[in-house]
Write an enzyme that holds these catalytic residues in place. Structure first.
Site, PDB file in Angstrom:
ATOM      1  N   ARG A 136      22.407   3.963  27.808  1.00 29.93           N
ATOM      2  CA  ARG A 136      22.468   3.744  26.371  1.00 29.93           C
ATOM      3  C   ARG A 136      22.910   2.313  26.058  1.00 29.93           C
ATOM      4  O   ARG A 136      23.305   1.569  26.952  1.00 29.93           O
ATOM      5  CB  ARG A 136      23.422   4.777  25.755  1.00 29.93           C
ATOM      6  CG  ARG A 136      22.876   6.197  25.823  1.00 29.93           C
ATOM      7  CD  ARG A 136      23.930   7.232  25.456  1.00 29.93           C
ATOM      8  NE  ARG A 136      24.503   6.976  24.140  1.00 29.93           N
ATOM      9  CZ  ARG A 136      25.612   7.579  23.686  1.00 29.93           C
ATOM     10  NH1 ARG A 136      26.269   8.445  24.461  1.00 29.93           N
ATOM     11  NH2 ARG A 136      26.068   7.305  22.485  1.00 29.93           N
ATOM     12  N   GLY A 166       0.812  -1.217   0.000  1.00 18.70           N
ATOM     13  CA  GLY A 166       0.000   0.000   0.000  1.00 18.70           C
ATOM     14  C   GLY A 166       0.840   1.260   0.000  1.00 18.70           C
ATOM     15  O   GLY A 166       1.950   1.294   0.537  1.00 18.70           O
ATOM     16  N   TYR A 181      36.575   9.393  23.571  1.00 14.22           N
ATOM     17  CA  TYR A 181      36.583   9.596  22.112  1.00 14.22           C
ATOM     18  C   TYR A 181      37.548  10.707  21.754  1.00 14.22           C
ATOM     19  O   TYR A 181      37.486  11.814  22.305  1.00 14.22           O
ATOM     20  CB  TYR A 181      35.169   9.945  21.664  1.00 14.22           C
ATOM     21  CG  TYR A 181      34.979  10.091  20.169  1.00 14.22           C
ATOM     22  CD1 TYR A 181      35.408   9.104  19.291  1.00 14.22           C
ATOM     23  CD2 TYR A 181      34.354  11.218  19.639  1.00 14.22           C
ATOM     24  CE1 TYR A 181      35.216   9.237  17.926  1.00 14.22           C
ATOM     25  CE2 TYR A 181      34.159  11.353  18.272  1.00 14.22           C
ATOM     26  CZ  TYR A 181      34.596  10.365  17.414  1.00 14.22           C
ATOM     27  OH  TYR A 181      34.402  10.508  16.062  1.00 14.22           O
ATOM     28  N   SER A 235      39.938  14.948  43.729  1.00 16.44           N
ATOM     29  CA  SER A 235      38.907  15.729  43.036  1.00 16.44           C
ATOM     30  C   SER A 235      39.526  16.723  42.074  1.00 16.44           C
ATOM     31  O   SER A 235      40.563  17.331  42.350  1.00 16.44           O
ATOM     32  CB  SER A 235      38.057  16.476  44.063  1.00 16.44           C
ATOM     33  OG  SER A 235      37.370  15.573  44.883  1.00 16.44           O
ATOM     34  N   ARG A 241      -1.964   8.648   3.377  1.00 17.55           N
ATOM     35  CA  ARG A 241      -2.514   9.409   4.493  1.00 17.55           C
ATOM     36  C   ARG A 241      -1.525   9.588   5.638  1.00 17.55           C
ATOM     37  O   ARG A 241      -1.750  10.404   6.530  1.00 17.55           O
ATOM     38  CB  ARG A 241      -3.796   8.740   4.992  1.00 17.55           C
ATOM     39  CG  ARG A 241      -5.007   9.034   4.115  1.00 17.55           C
ATOM     40  CD  ARG A 241      -6.269   8.515   4.778  1.00 17.55           C
ATOM     41  NE  ARG A 241      -6.466   7.093   4.540  1.00 17.55           N
ATOM     42  CZ  ARG A 241      -7.357   6.340   5.182  1.00 17.55           C
ATOM     43  NH1 ARG A 241      -8.108   6.885   6.138  1.00 17.55           N
ATOM     44  NH2 ARG A 241      -7.485   5.075   4.892  1.00 17.55           N
TER      45      ARG A 241
END
Length: 455
Positions: A320, A15, A374, A410, A19
């Site tokens: 993720r 189809g 990365y 820290s 629409r």
């Protein structure tokens, strides 16, 4: 023991879907993270279809690609002209010509039909019926074809415009799906004509053809919300809502608590264990498994993640693909984790990014910690040993290993491996200039006064 009945499923997916107002083929739009076509293929396969033929338009090869991705052995048939549902089914003539006990004809835009329903159609065929048609009791039957029964047999499918006043009072309507005896399927479909105003070949005429040959036809019933099709975005949303209603109910009946069920969204493959608690506004993308006793706090988003027993997630956490949390691990508010293993009892409590990493048991990751994974070209791994303590606002530049029991001061930027039980501090030395702030404020005030005087 009787041999299993063979089955061919023909899925009509040619189809146009105009629409939908979309560049994407209608059957590739998704409900609960799976394409409409994917839902149908999964259902017919679970119902025992050992052969599958998908009828597509020559203009939409991506539909065939999706079919092959999901069912590699699927046969792809092309409908070059759109001349009705029976014409579309006959596009799969090569598949129909092979011997099958049962033939299911399904629609790629009807994603909510259960495997049990397809199996019921097949069961009717096993009793000697030539045509089994799926129907539903319509709240408002206006516009639908009516299923006309007589003493448990299906006599005809009558379109609304052709129905008599008496037939229009029938509320059992045609859902479109049907199953045909493999012995008769091809000859019945080939006997359907196009003697109608549209000059098209309709599956509904299969009942008339079968009855004329003295073959039996029956109608089976399914809930109206199960057979709803998708033709536009509003119906897509309605299908999503029905899927979520089903899934939420199944999850709760399986022993999990949803605090506000209507606000939680699952994917088609979400797995939730017993005694899991899911707070409001949690979203589960594809590929999530949650083990017993875990808690998913509000406004968390999970995809492609495996959550261990009694783990604690969120609120406002993002997990993720590739995330694995072990037993009693904690990922807190405003934490993002990707492709990382978080060990038993480890804590990543807040405001942190952990990507391409391994965090050992009982390690503690301080607020604002970042694994710098990365470099613009490659992803590198960070390994954090058991019982390590990472101080707040630290950057761990991968590839790097923090040894078991090590401490990171820290605000450190760590570029080299840290030995077990060592303290690593990687920050500039603090310098203090006495009285500097007082002098700075005085000079600024003098400049402001001079500017005002000049005006």
């Amino acid at each position: 023991m009787q041999p299993a009945r063979s089955c061919l499923a023909i899925v009509l997916a040619a189809g146009e879907g105009t629409r939908m107002k979309s560049r994407r083929p209608k059957v590739l739009h998704a409900v609960a993270g799976r394409s409409l076509l994917g839902h149908v293929l999964a259902a017919v396969s679970e119902a025992g279809a050992d052969d599958v033929a998908v009828v597509i338009s020559s203009e939409r090869p991506e539909v065939g690609e999706e079919a092959h991705r999901l069912v590699p052995h699927a046969q792809i048939a092309i409908q070059h002209e759109r001349r009705g549902t029976a014409h579309a089914a006959l596009a799969a003539k090569a598949a129909l010509a092979k011997a099958h006990d049962d033939v299911i004809i399904a629609f790629g835009d009807t994603p909510l039909v259960r495997p049990e329903t397809f199996a019921a159609l097949r069961q009717a065929l096993s009793g000697g019926v030539a045509v089994a048609v799926l129907g539903f009791e319509a709240k408002d039957p206006t516009g639908y074809g009516r299923l006309v029964e007589n003493d448990g047999h299906l006599e005809a499918i009558v379109e609304h415009k052709d129905a008599t006043p008496k037939q229009r009072r029938i509320t059992l309507c045609n859902a479109g799906l049907m199953a045909l005896s493999g012995e008769h399927a091809l000859s019945i479909l080939e006997a359907i004509g196009d003697d109608n105003a549209q000059r098209e070949f309709y599956l509904t005429d299969a009942v008339e053809v079968a009855r004329a040959r003295g073959l039996d036809a029956v109608a089976l019933r399914a809930p109206e919300n199960e057979v709803q099709g998708v033709n536009d975005r509003a119906q897509l949303a309605a299908a999503e809502a029905e899927f979520q209603r089903r899934k939420r109910l199944a999850v709760m009946l399986g022993g999990a608590t949803l605090i506000a069920p209507e606000t939680v969204f699952f994917s088609y493959d979400t797995e939730i264990g017993c005694d899991v608690v899911v707070e409001p506004n949690a979203v589960f993308g594809p590929g999530v498994q949650v083990a017993d006793g875990a808690v998913i706090h509000a406004f968390s988003h999970l995809e492609g993640a495996r959550i261990g027993p009694d783990a604690n997630i969120g609120p406002f956490a993002r997990l993720r693909p590739g995330t694995k949390l072990a037993e009693k691990a904690k990922v807190g508010n405003f934490v993002e984790v990707k492709a990382a293993d978080i060990g038993p009892g480890a804590k990543v409590n807040h405001l942190t990014y952990i990507g391409d990493a391994s965090v050992g048991a009982a390690a503690n990751i301080g607020a604002g910690t970042i694994t710098c994974n990365y470099d613009g070209f490659n992803k590198s791994k960070t390994t954090i040993g058991a019982n390590a303590f990472i101080g707040s606002n630290s950057s761990l530049v991968a590839p790097v290993t923090i040894g078991e029991g090590a401490y990171i001061g820290s605000g450190s930027v760590i570029t080299d491996d840290v030995a077990p039980d060592a303290l690593a501090i990687g920050r500039g030395k603090q310098v203090e200039k006495e009285g500097w702030a007082k002098s700075f404020r005085a000079a600024a005030a003098a400049r402001k006064a001079a500017k005002k005087a000049a005006e």
